[in-house]
Design an enzyme around this catalytic site. Structure first.
Site, PDB file in Angstrom:
ATOM      1  N   GLY A   1     -15.880 -27.531  52.777  1.00 41.13           N
ATOM      2  CA  GLY A   1     -15.207 -28.611  53.561  1.00 41.13           C
ATOM      3  C   GLY A   1     -14.914 -28.300  54.945  1.00 41.13           C
TER       4      GLY A   1
ATOM      5  CB  VAL B   1     -12.395 -30.618  45.268  1.00 41.35           C
ATOM      6  CG1 VAL B   1     -11.107 -31.362  46.092  1.00 41.35           C
ATOM      7  CG2 VAL B   1     -12.847 -31.490  44.397  1.00 41.35           C
TER       8      VAL B   1
ATOM      9  CB  ALA C   1     -26.301 -19.575  53.519  1.00 41.51           C
TER      10      ALA C   1
ATOM     11  CB  ALA D   1     -32.393 -23.311  40.160  1.00 44.28           C
TER      12      ALA D   1
ATOM     13  CB  CYS E   1     -23.389 -21.752  45.210  1.00 49.94           C
ATOM     14  SG  CYS E   1     -22.289 -23.009  46.035  1.00 49.94           S
TER      15      CYS E   1
ATOM     16  CE  LYS F   1     -24.702 -14.461  52.904  1.00 53.23           C
ATOM     17  NZ  LYS F   1     -25.197 -15.964  53.273  1.00 53.23           N
TER      18      LYS F   1
END
Ligand code: UDX
Ligand code: UDX
Length: 460
Positions: A16, A92, A166, A223, A274, A337
């Site tokens: 957000g 959220v 990302a 995925a 994620c 990362k």
């Protein structure tokens, strides 16, 4: 056509915050208010000192400096922001459920539902509600049902607009996205959001689809990305047995334009908020439709990732004569990362956990992660008492402190600064033999060996 003048975003987190800051930067004619339950977080977003923003992202401080106070506002007054807005983004968190049906797999939608109920309770004018959080496919149906049963005559349109940024490159990803995806049912509502993005995104990169394709595409994109990492990580283990070098294999296959060169870097395992969550969710949804083969197929991506993390820890233990008890192991990196302070699902947490089971003494240095966060991450696993975590783990502010008298160094995050270290000088500071376990294949193995390190890297 609905002309958007005010946007509210619920959730001032990693998604957000940066997303809305960039929207505000490019749309000075729109007032953007980001709200959050967490007062400390909002205070940090409002901090005069931009070093104190709650999310670290390269370039974010400049964007916030430009828009904050002009048309970008951070607030805890959720009700007011909702009431005034024409368009409301829900951003959220949707963590994996830790209880009840679907525990450990399904996404926990309680915060999403709370947002919907709040929007329904407060709204007196028509609203476009945008799903920004990653959600299971068909969540919009639940949102619709909550919003449309208020009986107050307000019209709600629901759009799905998943975020593909990302972490670490959030600002550039937002400034220059590969694509913006907008799913919806109402053409006018879709167009209203298209118009917002059209302020800086070329029209041919703004895709519109139906709601369900949009929701599902986000899960599928993550995925596929995670699958590439697990695929190359699977090959890294084979490389270690066969004297092939995983970087050379990646390069060779990546030059095939059908495969492509990105996302082929072998590592100690993927982390982040994620990948795992979204795959677990995909698996859960597939199983709930009775699609066992589909579910098993995607689940393997997670199984491989867990294997990679534990394999790395086992390699450390095995190489150090099968005992790390009382040995000082310096961790370089804790974030999942480089270029982020985010540690969610970081491989470092799980590697540490394995080594702590063997009573290793771990000293951690990460340029952006705080001591408090490291202990939170370890305590959250509940593998041992908080006291034991504090007895065995120390967090330091300089690499020098981490390295001094260490039996081994483990590289867990690919921070650029680790490459620039004077490794010759480090060698002098360490115990002998001096082990380096490079979970990111970051350093030059020939150089490291010529300096006298016992150097081990993933995939070689
Ligand atoms: C989250 C999800 O993890 C991701 O799946 C989704 O795509 C986007 O939202 P992120 O922004 O990284 O990503 O989460 P987080 O940093 O935890 O931020 C969420 C924020 O929402 C927190 O600051 C939390 O305080 C706030 N929140 C949560 C509310 O304001 N109200 C709520 O009811 C729940
Ligand atoms: C990911 C998706 O890239 C983004 O589109 C989505 O919106 C959110 O999830 P993020 O988790 O922030 O973004 O970072 P990403 O760069 O995808 O890296 C995820 C993990 O995979 C990291 O732990 C990273 O180190 C690892 N990784 C990535 C590898 O191990 N090898 C690679 O080649 C690429």
């Amino acid at each position: 056509m609905k002309n958007i003048k005010k946007i509210a975003c619920i959730g001032a987190g990693y998604v957000g915050g940066p997303t809305m800051a960039v929207v505000a930067q490019h749309c000075p004619h729109i007032q953007v208010t980001i709200v959050d339950l967490n007062e400390a977080r909002i205070a940090a977003w409002n901090d005069e000192n931009l070093d104190n923003l709650p999310v670290y992202e390269p370039g974010l401080d400049a964007v916030v400096a430009e828009a904050r106070g002009r048309n970008l506002f951070f607030s805890t007054d959720i009700t007011k922001a909702i009431d005034e807005a024409d368009m409301i983004f829900i951003s959220v968190n949707t963590p994996t459920k830790t209880y009840g049906k679907g525990k450990g797999q399904a996404a926990d939608l309680k915060y999403i539902e709370l947002c919907a109920r709040q929007i329904a309770a407060v709204s007196t004018t028509d609203k476009i509600v945008v799903e920004k959080s990653t959600l299971p496919v068909r969540t919009a149906a639940a949102l619709k049902s909550i919003l449309n049963n208020t009986g107050n005559g307000v019209k709600f349109d629901i759009l799905s607009n998943p975020e593909f940024l990302a972490e670490g490159t959030a600002v550039t990803d937002l400034q220059n996205p590969d694509r913006v995806l907008i799913g919806g049912e109402d053409a006018e509502a879709i167009q209203a959001l298209v118009n917002v993005y059209a302020n800086w995104v070329p029209a041919d990169r703004i895709l519109t689809t139906n709601l369900w394709s949009s929701e599902l595409s986000k899960l599928v994109a993550n995925a596929f990305l995670a699958q590439r990492v697990s695929s190359i990580n699977a090959i890294s283990e084979l490389c270690e047995k066969t004297e092939a070098n995983v970087d050379e294999v990646s390069h060779a296959i990546g030059m095939d334009s059908r495969i492509g060169s990105k996302f082929l870097k072998a590592s100690v395992g993927f982390g982040g908020s994620c990948f795992q969550k979204d795959i677990l969710n995909l698996v859960y949804i597939a199983r709930s439709y009775g699609l066992t083969a589909v579910a098993d197929y995607w689940e393997q991506v997670i199984i491989m990732n867990d294997h990679q993390k534990s394999r790395f820890a086992q390699k450390i233990i095995h190489t150090m004569y099968n005992t790390v008890n009382g040995k000082k192991i310096a961790f370089l990196g804790w974030a999942f990362k480089k270029d982020t302070n985010d540690t969610r699902e970081s491989a470092a947490i799980y590697v540490a956990d394995h080594l702590l089971d063997e009573e290793a003494e771990i000293v951690i240095y990460d340029p952006k992660v705080t001591e408090d966060q490291v202990y939170k991450d370890l305590d959250y696993l509940a593998t041992r008492s908080p006291e034991a975590n504090r007895r065995l783990v120390t967090v330091v502010n300089t690499p020098t402190e981490a390295i001094l008298d260490a039996h081994a160094i483990a590289i867990l995050t690919e921070w650029d600064e680790f490459k620039a270290y004077d490794w010759q000088a480090i060698k002098v500071q360490m115990k002998k033999p001096s082990f380096v376990f490079d979970g990111r294949k970051l350093l030059n193995s020939k150089e490291m060996r010529s300096l006298g390190f016992d150097y081990y890297a993933i995939g070689e």
